[in-house]
Design an enzyme around this catalytic site. Structure first.
Site, PDB file in Angstrom:
ATOM      1  N   GLU A  79       0.822  -1.198   0.000  1.00  0.00           N
ATOM      2  CA  GLU A  79       0.000   0.000   0.000  1.00  0.00           C
ATOM      3  C   GLU A  79       0.860   1.254   0.000  1.00  0.00           C
ATOM      4  O   GLU A  79       1.866   1.341   0.687  1.00  0.00           O
ATOM      5  CB  GLU A  79      -0.904   0.005   1.234  1.00  0.00           C
ATOM      6  CG  GLU A  79      -1.663  -1.289   1.338  1.00  0.00           C
ATOM      7  CD  GLU A  79      -3.017  -1.151   1.989  1.00  0.00           C
ATOM      8  OE1 GLU A  79      -3.331  -0.051   2.485  1.00  0.00           O
ATOM      9  OE2 GLU A  79      -3.736  -2.147   1.993  1.00  0.00           O
ATOM     10  N   CYS A 114       3.161   8.504   1.204  1.00  0.00           N
ATOM     11  CA  CYS A 114       3.463   7.600   2.312  1.00  0.00           C
ATOM     12  C   CYS A 114       3.833   6.232   1.721  1.00  0.00           C
ATOM     13  O   CYS A 114       3.069   5.630   0.989  1.00  0.00           O
ATOM     14  CB  CYS A 114       2.251   7.489   3.230  1.00  0.00           C
ATOM     15  SG  CYS A 114       2.518   6.407   4.644  1.00  0.00           S
ATOM     16  N   CYS A 121       3.831  -6.521   8.897  1.00  0.00           N
ATOM     17  CA  CYS A 121       4.818  -6.061   9.866  1.00  0.00           C
ATOM     18  C   CYS A 121       4.938  -7.082  10.979  1.00  0.00           C
ATOM     19  O   CYS A 121       3.957  -7.718  11.364  1.00  0.00           O
ATOM     20  CB  CYS A 121       4.407  -4.708  10.443  1.00  0.00           C
ATOM     21  SG  CYS A 121       5.662  -3.981  11.524  1.00  0.00           S
ATOM     22  N   CYS A 125       2.470  -4.021  17.251  1.00  0.00           N
ATOM     23  CA  CYS A 125       1.890  -2.989  18.096  1.00  0.00           C
ATOM     24  C   CYS A 125       0.390  -3.262  18.213  1.00  0.00           C
ATOM     25  O   CYS A 125      -0.260  -3.581  17.223  1.00  0.00           O
ATOM     26  CB  CYS A 125       2.125  -1.605  17.505  1.00  0.00           C
ATOM     27  SG  CYS A 125       3.882  -1.268  17.253  1.00  0.00           S
ATOM     28  N   CYS A 128      -2.346  -1.278  15.939  1.00  0.00           N
ATOM     29  CA  CYS A 128      -2.089  -1.089  14.498  1.00  0.00           C
ATOM     30  C   CYS A 128      -2.664  -2.235  13.672  1.00  0.00           C
ATOM     31  O   CYS A 128      -2.426  -3.405  13.954  1.00  0.00           O
ATOM     32  CB  CYS A 128      -0.583  -0.982  14.262  1.00  0.00           C
ATOM     33  SG  CYS A 128      -0.126  -0.904  12.518  1.00  0.00           S
ATOM     34  N   GLY A 172       4.856  -1.774   7.491  1.00  0.00           N
ATOM     35  CA  GLY A 172       6.159  -2.343   7.805  1.00  0.00           C
ATOM     36  C   GLY A 172       7.049  -1.472   8.661  1.00  0.00           C
ATOM     37  O   GLY A 172       6.756  -0.297   8.906  1.00  0.00           O
ATOM     38  N   GLU A 173       8.126  -2.074   9.124  1.00  0.00           N
ATOM     39  CA  GLU A 173       9.102  -1.384   9.958  1.00  0.00           C
ATOM     40  C   GLU A 173      10.383  -1.215   9.124  1.00  0.00           C
ATOM     41  O   GLU A 173      11.119  -2.178   8.896  1.00  0.00           O
ATOM     42  CB  GLU A 173       9.361  -2.227  11.226  1.00  0.00           C
ATOM     43  CG  GLU A 173      10.520  -1.790  12.086  1.00  0.00           C
ATOM     44  CD  GLU A 173      10.572  -0.302  12.391  1.00  0.00           C
ATOM     45  OE1 GLU A 173       9.645   0.211  13.047  1.00  0.00           O
ATOM     46  OE2 GLU A 173      11.547   0.362  11.965  1.00  0.00           O
ATOM     47  N   SER A 202       9.979   6.659   9.834  1.00  0.00           N
ATOM     48  CA  SER A 202       9.453   6.429  11.180  1.00  0.00           C
ATOM     49  C   SER A 202       9.799   5.020  11.640  1.00  0.00           C
ATOM     50  O   SER A 202       9.648   4.058  10.896  1.00  0.00           O
ATOM     51  CB  SER A 202       7.932   6.604  11.169  1.00  0.00           C
ATOM     52  OG  SER A 202       7.392   6.246  12.418  1.00  0.00           O
ATOM     53  N   SER A 227       8.213   6.445  16.956  1.00  0.00           N
ATOM     54  CA  SER A 227       6.866   6.207  17.476  1.00  0.00           C
ATOM     55  C   SER A 227       6.950   6.007  18.986  1.00  0.00           C
ATOM     56  O   SER A 227       7.188   4.911  19.464  1.00  0.00           O
ATOM     57  CB  SER A 227       6.259   4.968  16.810  1.00  0.00           C
ATOM     58  OG  SER A 227       6.059   5.209  15.439  1.00  0.00           O
ATOM     59  N   LEU A 228       6.780   7.092  19.687  1.00  0.00           N
ATOM     60  CA  LEU A 228       6.859   7.044  21.150  1.00  0.00           C
ATOM     61  C   LEU A 228       5.559   6.441  21.703  1.00  0.00           C
ATOM     62  O   LEU A 228       5.583   5.432  22.409  1.00  0.00           O
ATOM     63  CB  LEU A 228       7.107   8.454  21.694  1.00  0.00           C
ATOM     64  CG  LEU A 228       7.181   8.600  23.215  1.00  0.00           C
ATOM     65  CD1 LEU A 228       8.325   7.797  23.800  1.00  0.00           C
ATOM     66  CD2 LEU A 228       7.301  10.078  23.606  1.00  0.00           C
ATOM     67  N   ASN A 229       4.478   7.101  21.400  1.00  0.00           N
ATOM     68  CA  ASN A 229       3.137   6.530  21.629  1.00  0.00           C
ATOM     69  C   ASN A 229       2.723   6.290  23.072  1.00  0.00           C
ATOM     70  O   ASN A 229       1.625   5.795  23.322  1.00  0.00           O
ATOM     71  CB  ASN A 229       2.962   5.213  20.853  1.00  0.00           C
ATOM     72  CG  ASN A 229       2.942   5.453  19.363  1.00  0.00           C
ATOM     73  OD1 ASN A 229       2.792   6.582  18.920  1.00  0.00           O
ATOM     74  ND2 ASN A 229       3.090   4.403  18.584  1.00  0.00           N
ATOM     75  N   ASN A 305      -6.746   5.870  14.891  1.00  0.00           N
ATOM     76  CA  ASN A 305      -7.726   5.505  13.867  1.00  0.00           C
ATOM     77  C   ASN A 305      -8.190   4.075  14.117  1.00  0.00           C
ATOM     78  O   ASN A 305      -7.366   3.187  14.278  1.00  0.00           O
ATOM     79  CB  ASN A 305      -7.103   5.596  12.479  1.00  0.00           C
ATOM     80  CG  ASN A 305      -6.708   7.015  12.119  1.00  0.00           C
ATOM     81  OD1 ASN A 305      -7.531   7.931  12.142  1.00  0.00           O
ATOM     82  ND2 ASN A 305      -5.432   7.229  11.810  1.00  0.00           N
ATOM     83  N   CYS A 348      -3.221   6.578   9.226  1.00  0.00           N
ATOM     84  CA  CYS A 348      -2.155   5.911   9.985  1.00  0.00           C
ATOM     85  C   CYS A 348      -2.659   4.645  10.645  1.00  0.00           C
ATOM     86  O   CYS A 348      -3.683   4.641  11.317  1.00  0.00           O
ATOM     87  CB  CYS A 348      -1.633   6.822  11.091  1.00  0.00           C
ATOM     88  SG  CYS A 348      -0.918   8.347  10.520  1.00  0.00           S
TER      89      CYS A 348
HETATM   90  N1  SAH Z   1       6.501   0.860  11.574  1.00  0.00           N
HETATM   91  C1  SAH Z   1       6.898   2.229  11.673  1.00  0.00           C
HETATM   92  C2  SAH Z   1       6.425   2.989  10.493  1.00  0.00           C
HETATM   93  C3  SAH Z   1       4.916   3.046  10.338  1.00  0.00           C
HETATM   94  S1  SAH Z   1       4.493   4.629  10.791  1.00  0.00           S
HETATM   95  C4  SAH Z   1       6.423   2.811  12.981  1.00  0.00           C
HETATM   96  O1  SAH Z   1       5.611   2.193  13.634  1.00  0.00           O
HETATM   97  O2  SAH Z   1       6.911   3.870  13.356  1.00  0.00           O
HETATM   98  C5  SAH Z   1       2.953   4.424  11.327  1.00  0.00           C
HETATM   99  C6  SAH Z   1       2.653   5.447  12.407  1.00  0.00           C
HETATM  100  O3  SAH Z   1       1.270   5.326  12.646  1.00  0.00           O
HETATM  101  C7  SAH Z   1       3.376   5.116  13.718  1.00  0.00           C
HETATM  102  O4  SAH Z   1       3.737   6.260  14.426  1.00  0.00           O
HETATM  103  C8  SAH Z   1       2.289   4.365  14.488  1.00  0.00           C
HETATM  104  O5  SAH Z   1       2.481   4.501  15.869  1.00  0.00           O
HETATM  105  C9  SAH Z   1       1.045   5.037  13.999  1.00  0.00           C
HETATM  106  N2  SAH Z   1      -0.153   4.186  14.063  1.00  0.00           N
HETATM  107  C10 SAH Z   1      -0.214   2.849  13.971  1.00  0.00           C
HETATM  108  N3  SAH Z   1      -1.499   2.440  14.070  1.00  0.00           N
HETATM  109  C11 SAH Z   1      -2.253   3.546  14.232  1.00  0.00           C
HETATM  110  C12 SAH Z   1      -3.655   3.786  14.346  1.00  0.00           C
HETATM  111  N4  SAH Z   1      -4.529   2.779  14.322  1.00  0.00           N
HETATM  112  N5  SAH Z   1      -4.064   5.048  14.460  1.00  0.00           N
HETATM  113  C13 SAH Z   1      -3.189   6.076  14.439  1.00  0.00           C
HETATM  114  N6  SAH Z   1      -1.864   5.918  14.323  1.00  0.00           N
HETATM  115  C14 SAH Z   1      -1.404   4.663  14.209  1.00  0.00           C
HETATM  116 FE1  SF4 Z   2       4.557  -2.254  12.553  1.00  0.00          FE
HETATM  117 FE2  SF4 Z   2       4.605   0.404  12.838  1.00  0.00          FE
HETATM  118 FE3  SF4 Z   2       2.251  -0.944  12.847  1.00  0.00          FE
HETATM  119 FE4  SF4 Z   2       3.940  -1.139  14.900  1.00  0.00          FE
HETATM  120  S1  SF4 Z   2       2.860   0.719  14.217  1.00  0.00           S
HETATM  121  S2  SF4 Z   2       2.869  -2.841  13.901  1.00  0.00           S
HETATM  122  S3  SF4 Z   2       5.905  -1.082  13.879  1.00  0.00           S
HETATM  123  S4  SF4 Z   2       3.669  -0.759  11.138  1.00  0.00           S
END
Ligand code: SAH
Ligand code: SF4
Length: 357
Positions: A79, A114, A121, A125, A128, A172-173, A202, A227-229, A305, A348
């Site tokens: 994608e 993007c 992946c 997380c 996600c 993906g990462e 990221s 991605s601190l989160n 999301n 995202c």
């Molecule tokens: N794998 C890498 C690159 C993907 S970036 C990473 O995780 O950083 C995707 C971004 O979207 C990350 O910051 C992740 O924390 C965020 N993300 C993942 N799932 C999400 C969701 N359901 N809603 C909003 N942000 C999300």
């Molecule tokens: Fe992979 Fe990034 Fe989704 Fe985490 S947020 S599962 S690292 S794509």
């Protein structure tokens, strides 16, 4: 490859120019190469081209989500997302995008693509949707750079005249596919002609990857987003199990090794999960954490999301605003990412090849 075919190296340059600048779809289109050479290359099995956009989903907000055909027999698609007006995350990144937002230049100048680095992946997380796929496979450098070339071609973008931002924030990462990811960046910089200062990668916090990244020369190093989160290791370990391997302090230590360009900042992405990470006390903790790093940094807030089968809830609009205001009051540079293309599952964390759309 040209040298192996007994040709001078500048033939290689012509070939790269055709593939990455003219974005040709076949050897026969490359008229800078003699016909006999093209026939010879075809006879030994070479092909050139760019990935096919197999399917397009269009959002009411102008965002487009693509299923891009990989090069393998497995038929897997990845994608890629086109955001004609960015997602707001570019604000405050030192690229001068704010001036553009004020309407000084054409709307194209803030388009963001993007890009995916893997199909699925492995990081898992909890919030996600991509994680639900597991890791299907990593993409090659050509498949990563090819997504960009195909989308640029679709929109007729003239590189050099129009500015485009890239975010490696798709499926993906990237730092678990490091070599191919960086090879793709080099292609995008050296052959396509895009600036690494308009690219952001990221990571979920893959420490060995961040350390390698810190060693990349500035000419080909994108900006870094982490991605601190979550406000602390306890909560982060719950929502991102990878934190048990590489906790926050280790990630920050690695990020510190990146030699930032002047005015460059590290981005901390922060997904607001209703009730879980969006409380005022969390904001205070995040402010302290970011300040303690001493790094030039900004925080990009992303309201979570939703996705099927994921048990979190979206944050209330008031909670988002309160969180943003609290960070701002602490003197932290904070930006709210506008969700793009939620209606087509392009936002995202929503990328999961939902072909049924
Ligand atoms: N794998 C890498 C690159 C993907 S970036 C990473 O995780 O950083 C995707 C971004 O979207 C990350 O910051 C992740 O924390 C965020 N993300 C993942 N799932 C999400 C969701 N359901 N809603 C909003 N942000 C999300
Ligand atoms: Fe992979 Fe990034 Fe989704 Fe985490 S947020 S599962 S690292 S794509």
């Amino acid at each position: 490859m040209m040298v192996e075919a007994g040709e001078p190296t500048w033939r290689g340059k012509q070939l790269a120019e055709a593939i990455y600048r003219q974005r040709v779809e076949g050897l026969s289109e490359i008229t800078t190469l003699p016909k006999s050479l093209r026939q010879r290359l075809t006879a030994v099995g070479w092909e050139v081209g760019r990935p096919k956009i197999a399917q397009v989903f269009k959002s009411v907000d102008g965002t487009e989500r693509y299923l891009v055909q990989g090069q393998d027999e497995d038929g897997l698609t990845v994608e890629t997302v086109w955001m004609p007006e960015g997602d707001g995350g570019e604000a405050g990144d030192g690229s001068g995008i704010e001036a553009e937002w004020a309407g000084e230049t054409g709307s194209r100048s803030r388009a963001t693509i993007c890009v995916s680095s893997q199909v699925g992946c492995a990081v898992n997380c909890r919030f996600c949707l991509t994680a639900k796929l597991g890791l299907q496979r990593s993409l090659s450098a050509g498949e990563i750079a090819g997504q960009v070339v195909s989308v640029l071609e679709r929109h007729g973008v003239e590189v050099g005249r129009e500015r485009v931002n890239l975010v490696f924030m798709g499926m993906g990462e990237p730092f678990l596919n490091y070599d191919n990811f960086m090879a793709a960046v080099r292609l995008l910089v050296e052959e396509v002609g895009l600036s690494p200062q308009r690219m952001t990668v990221s990571t979920s916090g893959i420490v060995p990857g961040i350390e390698r990244f810190a060693g990349e020369p500035a000419e080909v190093r994108p900006k870094l987003a982490i991605s601190l989160n979550a406000p602390n290791d306890e909560v982060r370990g719950e929502v991102m199990p990878i934190n048990r391997k590489w906790p926050i302090a280790a990630v920050i230590e690695a990020a510190r090794k990146v030699r930032l360009r002047s005015r460059e900042r590290i981005t901390f992405e922060y997904v607001l999960l209703g009730g879980v990470t969006d409380q005022l006390e969390h904001a205070a903790e995040v402010a302290r954490l970011v300040r303690r790093t001493g790094l030039p940094a900004k925080v990009n807030l992303i309201a979570w999301n939703p996705g099927p089968g994921i048990e979190y809830t979206m944050p209330q609009a008031e909670a988002v605003e309160r969180f943003r205001a609290a960070l701002g009051a602490e003197g932290i540079a904070v930006y709210l990412r506008r969700p793009r293309g939620r209606d087509i599952f392009a936002a995202c964390g929503q990328l999961k090849r939902t072909v049924e759309g």
